[in-house]
Design a protein around this motif. Structure first.
Motif, PDB file in Angstrom:
ATOM      1  N   ASP A 280       3.878  -4.279  -8.471  1.00  0.00           N
ATOM      2  CA  ASP A 280       4.637  -5.261  -7.691  1.00  0.00           C
ATOM      3  C   ASP A 280       4.113  -5.117  -6.151  1.00  0.00           C
ATOM      4  O   ASP A 280       4.275  -5.982  -5.348  1.00  0.00           O
ATOM      5  CB  ASP A 280       5.936  -4.353  -7.471  1.00  0.00           C
ATOM      6  CG  ASP A 280       6.883  -4.619  -8.894  1.00  0.00           C
ATOM      7  OD1 ASP A 280       6.521  -5.668  -9.571  1.00  0.00           O
ATOM      8  OD2 ASP A 280       7.889  -3.971  -9.106  1.00  0.00           O
ATOM      9  N   VAL A 281       3.497  -3.984  -5.711  1.00  0.00           N
ATOM     10  CA  VAL A 281       2.951  -4.096  -4.540  1.00  0.00           C
ATOM     11  C   VAL A 281       1.467  -5.026  -4.213  1.00  0.00           C
ATOM     12  O   VAL A 281       1.835  -5.956  -3.157  1.00  0.00           O
ATOM     13  CB  VAL A 281       2.099  -2.576  -4.316  1.00  0.00           C
ATOM     14  CG1 VAL A 281       1.214  -2.693  -2.874  1.00  0.00           C
ATOM     15  CG2 VAL A 281       3.103  -1.567  -4.004  1.00  0.00           C
ATOM     16  N   LEU A 282       0.900  -5.274  -5.421  1.00  0.00           N
ATOM     17  CA  LEU A 282       0.006  -6.611  -5.429  1.00  0.00           C
ATOM     18  C   LEU A 282       0.926  -7.730  -5.156  1.00  0.00           C
ATOM     19  O   LEU A 282       0.366  -8.673  -4.357  1.00  0.00           O
ATOM     20  CB  LEU A 282      -0.825  -6.311  -6.637  1.00  0.00           C
ATOM     21  CG  LEU A 282      -2.019  -5.333  -6.497  1.00  0.00           C
ATOM     22  CD1 LEU A 282      -2.682  -5.563  -8.039  1.00  0.00           C
ATOM     23  CD2 LEU A 282      -3.032  -5.748  -5.487  1.00  0.00           C
ATOM     24  N   ALA A 283       1.791  -7.801  -6.031  1.00  0.00           N
ATOM     25  CA  ALA A 283       2.575  -9.435  -6.095  1.00  0.00           C
ATOM     26  C   ALA A 283       3.078  -9.485  -4.870  1.00  0.00           C
ATOM     27  O   ALA A 283       3.123 -10.673  -4.215  1.00  0.00           O
ATOM     28  CB  ALA A 283       3.632  -9.248  -7.098  1.00  0.00           C
ATOM     29  N   ALA A 284       3.601  -8.419  -4.047  1.00  0.00           N
ATOM     30  CA  ALA A 284       4.227  -8.482  -2.850  1.00  0.00           C
ATOM     31  C   ALA A 284       3.209  -9.143  -1.675  1.00  0.00           C
ATOM     32  O   ALA A 284       3.789  -9.615  -0.744  1.00  0.00           O
ATOM     33  CB  ALA A 284       4.803  -7.171  -2.321  1.00  0.00           C
ATOM     34  N   HIS A 285       1.821  -8.823  -1.909  1.00  0.00           N
ATOM     35  CA  HIS A 285       1.004  -9.337  -1.176  1.00  0.00           C
ATOM     36  C   HIS A 285       0.526 -10.745  -1.343  1.00  0.00           C
ATOM     37  O   HIS A 285      -0.418 -11.186  -0.922  1.00  0.00           O
ATOM     38  CB  HIS A 285      -0.187  -8.509  -0.991  1.00  0.00           C
ATOM     39  CG  HIS A 285       0.169  -7.162  -0.192  1.00  0.00           C
ATOM     40  ND1 HIS A 285       0.691  -6.171  -0.498  1.00  0.00           N
ATOM     41  CD2 HIS A 285      -0.103  -6.912   1.149  1.00  0.00           C
ATOM     42  CE1 HIS A 285       0.998  -5.096   0.154  1.00  0.00           C
ATOM     43  NE2 HIS A 285       0.616  -5.727   1.370  1.00  0.00           N
ATOM     44  N   GLY A 286       1.009 -11.455  -2.505  1.00  0.00           N
ATOM     45  CA  GLY A 286       0.672 -12.711  -2.974  1.00  0.00           C
ATOM     46  C   GLY A 286      -0.484 -12.801  -3.673  1.00  0.00           C
ATOM     47  O   GLY A 286      -1.148 -13.994  -3.547  1.00  0.00           O
ATOM     48  N   LEU A 287      -1.081 -11.660  -4.442  1.00  0.00           N
ATOM     49  CA  LEU A 287      -2.116 -11.561  -5.236  1.00  0.00           C
ATOM     50  C   LEU A 287      -1.914 -11.665  -6.526  1.00  0.00           C
ATOM     51  O   LEU A 287      -1.609 -10.506  -7.200  1.00  0.00           O
ATOM     52  CB  LEU A 287      -3.116 -10.491  -4.697  1.00  0.00           C
ATOM     53  CG  LEU A 287      -3.515 -10.521  -2.945  1.00  0.00           C
ATOM     54  CD1 LEU A 287      -4.184  -9.174  -2.770  1.00  0.00           C
ATOM     55  CD2 LEU A 287      -4.423 -11.667  -2.863  1.00  0.00           C
ATOM     56  N   PRO A 288      -2.105 -12.688  -7.259  1.00  0.00           N
ATOM     57  CA  PRO A 288      -1.824 -12.857  -8.743  1.00  0.00           C
ATOM     58  C   PRO A 288      -3.025 -12.178  -9.463  1.00  0.00           C
ATOM     59  O   PRO A 288      -4.146 -12.147  -9.003  1.00  0.00           O
ATOM     60  CB  PRO A 288      -2.019 -14.357  -8.911  1.00  0.00           C
ATOM     61  CG  PRO A 288      -2.608 -14.951  -8.046  1.00  0.00           C
ATOM     62  CD  PRO A 288      -2.529 -13.871  -6.776  1.00  0.00           C
ATOM     63  N   VAL A 289      -2.577 -11.508 -10.507  1.00  0.00           N
ATOM     64  CA  VAL A 289      -3.605 -10.476 -11.096  1.00  0.00           C
ATOM     65  C   VAL A 289      -3.725 -11.291 -12.553  1.00  0.00           C
ATOM     66  O   VAL A 289      -2.782 -11.502 -13.483  1.00  0.00           O
ATOM     67  CB  VAL A 289      -3.165  -9.216 -11.493  1.00  0.00           C
ATOM     68  CG1 VAL A 289      -4.002  -8.418 -12.181  1.00  0.00           C
ATOM     69  CG2 VAL A 289      -2.986  -8.584 -10.365  1.00  0.00           C
TER      70      VAL A 289
END
Length: 310
Positions: A280-289
């Motif tokens: 969720d932290v990564l997603a909050a920064h707009g970085l798709p995994v």
């Protein structure tokens, strides 16, 4: 646990397409002069599809996942040990401004969108209501954390909400005046320094998170295809960033990344919840995994620390 699959990615692409088309129409003709049916036709989807993604017309401009009343609460909730609520919000704002984050309105083209928003009474009212809801939500979070049922949580939340609104008001004023994102960012960073001085020790020292780290999470994998804006943002970050939430690094080509963070947890949380919170932290920064990433979760509750006397 894996990241969203093809179906979920297609849904996100559809939602993004609808909002992009809607914004173009709203900017060109005005929010109140464009119908949802016209947005659907231009985006080549049905009206029902638009409403499935965006229950209200205002959601096309202010999507709930981006314009959330829990924004300040979430920043405070995931702050690291030793950091107060106010300092966590100031750190997040500084990080967003430095990387010209879309969440801060510091992207090229936002100068066309903002006047349209301010000219629409329903959007302006929603923005005002959103600010009040953020303060209410944050005050409730501070009560939960501190157990203080007096006035102080509400007063501190109000001061943090004031700082947040002041920053976005300054960004809006300078955007309407035609200033470039880089110029605005420099001015807002100076403003944040002034805000910190004004808030003082009473607010800045309130609700300091105790050392309650329960999980350490490390995620390594590859990005899904990045947009040019995302790639530029990563390049500007010089390979490391997001220190307000954890340590984030990536290779020069912006294809492979490593993210490490420490998370507080509720009593019933397990490794799977910790993994989702880190994603969720990564997603909050707009970085798709991309699917197939590797994750390591260490539950600090299971680690026994032995101390030797001297």
């Amino acid at each position: 646990m894996s990241t969203p699959g093809l179906r979920e990615r297609k849904k996100r692409q559809t939602a993004r397409r609808i909002t992009e088309v809607a914004l173009e129409l709203f900017v060109a003709r005005g929010f109140d002069r464009v119908t949802v049916a016209e947005v659907a036709e231009a985006a080549e989807v049905s009206v029902n599809t638009v409403y499935n993604y965006f229950p209200a017309k205002e959601d096309l401009v202010l999507p709930p996942d981006q314009a959330s009343p829990d924004r300040l609460t979430e920043i405070v909730r995931v702050r690291p040990a030793g950091m107060s609520a106010a300092r966590a919000v100031l750190a997040q704002l500084r990080a967003e401004v430095r990387r010209r984050d879309r969440a801060a309105g510091l992207t090229e083209g936002f100068g066309r969108v903002l006047p349209m928003m301010l000219a629409a009474p329903t959007l302006a009212a929603r923005l005002e209501r959103l600010g009040a809801e953020m303060v209410d939500s944050l005050a409730a979070q501070l009560v939960r954390e501190t157990g203080d049922r007096g006035l102080l949580p509400r007063l501190v939340a109000g001061q943090i909400g004031w700082a947040h609104a002041l920053v976005f008001g300054e960004i809006g004023r300078r955007t309407v005046a035609g200033q470039r994102p880089a110029t605005i960012a420099a001015a807002v960073l100076r403003l944040l320094d002034g805000v910190q001085d004004v808030l003082g020790d009473r607010v800045l020292g309130y609700a300091v998170r105790e050392d309650r780290v329960v999980f350490r999470v490390s995620i390594r994998g590859k990005f899904e295809p990045l947009s040019e804006a995302q790639r530029a943002a990563l390049a500007a970050a010089s390979g490391i960033g997001f220190t307000e939430a954890g340590a984030f690094s990536h290779d020069p080509g912006a294809t492979v990344f490593t993210f490490r963070c420490q998370l507080a947890a509720e009593p019933d949380d397990d490794d799977e919840v910790a993994e989702l919170k880190a994603l969720d932290v990564l997603a909050a920064h707009g970085l798709p995994v991309r699917e197939g990433y590797k994750v390591a979760v260490t539950d600090m509750r299971d680690i026994k620390i032995k101390r030797k006397g001297r």
